[in-house]
Scaffold this motif. Structure first.
Motif: not given
Length: 294
Positions: A163, A166, A267
């Motif tokens: 991810m 993030i 995400k």
């Protein structure tokens, strides 16, 4: 088992992608029967979300507010409230804080010798205030940064590539990190009062994302400040922490909630409905839903 997800973000949050109707359609495809859209410091999605409620889909009003408690920043979820000018003021205040911080964030990133194309960032944000994840996206896509060693973990095959956006935020802007800038948000007790005065229920969000130890001691003090429950089941909480929080909340008759914290592209490993509660927990979650639906 009944599927409930009480923490997700539409594109009224600057770091999320999906319009409210597309988000709720996604929830329905996943078989979710009760949901709340909890945008960051914004209640603007409430009317659109509740307009899509039906006999098979219960939609609670929701918001996620940045606030400060005992010198540390947390997220406070509000549910079941009636939107008012109080929530407009919350959004305006948060936007003013972020507008002041944005140039300083750029400076911090450039001090790391990252190339940051502000024109491209503005295009990506569509006129909204840029978030740290979007800054990371523009930096990662810029060919001038291809050989930068600090960015290797976020590229394909890297340790933080699952991810990347993030993770970029947490690794560079999280508390204690190189680009972190202290900021004081409205007091949690004040935000609790706003939610409750507008008929809502304040719940502390994903405590595991904010503190790494003494979770229940911190929540105990929050409950004394008027918080009414705990987001026990969260993508930030492993099974052991969730068990600890569940036992703590139920022992004090505090509300128990669950949420995926779905955002979309920022995400990508998190899907709506990923809340990790079991059949033994559903009655406590239903207890909260009934109170927030009243």
């Amino acid at each position: 088992m009944e599927k409930i997800d009480l923490h997700m973000h539409s594109n009224y949050s600057d770091d999320a992608d999906f319009p409210v109707d597309v988000l709720i359609a996604r929830c329905q495809e996943q078989g979710i029967s009760t949901l709340a859209v909890t945008d960051h410091n914004s209640a603007y999605s409430v009317a659109a979300a509740k307009a899509l409620a039906s006999s098979s889909l219960n939609v609670l009003s929701g918001i996620e507010i940045d606030c400060t408690f005992e010198g540390r920043n947390y997220h406070l979820l509000g549910y079941g409230f009636t939107p008012s000018e109080d929530f407009v003021a919350i959004h305006q205040n948060f936007s003013a804080i972020q507008r002041e911080l944005t140039p300083r964030k750029f400076e911090k990133l450039r001090e790391l010798n990252f190339y940051l194309d502000e024109q491209r960032l503005q295009q990506l944000c569509g006129g909204a205030l840029p978030q740290e994840e979007q800054m990371g996206e523009v930096i990662l896509e810029d060919e001038r940064n291809d050989e930068h060693p600090l960015l290797v973990p976020y590229r394909a095959g890297g340790a933080r590539a699952d991810m990347p956006l993030i993770n970029f935020y947490w690794d560079f802007f999280g508390p204690g990190k190189v680009c972190y800038m202290p900021v004081t948000y409205p007091a949690m007790s004040d935000m609790v009062e706003v939610i409750r005065q507008n008929g809502g229920i304040p719940i502390v969000a994903h405590i595991g994302a904010n503190v790494k130890q003494d979770h229940t001691q911190v929540i105990e003090r929050m409950l004394k400040a008027g918080v009414m429950g705990v987001e026990v089941f969260s993508s930030y909480h492993g099974p052991e922490l969730a068990r600890q929080l569940y036992d703590f909340a139920t022992a004090r008759a505090a509300f128990v909630t669950c949420g995926s914290d779905f955002h979309g592209r920022n995400k990508p490993k998190i899907e709506v409905g990923q809340c990790a509660y079991g059949p033994q927990h559903i009655e406590q979650i239903r207890r909260f839903v009934a109170a927030a639906s009243a």
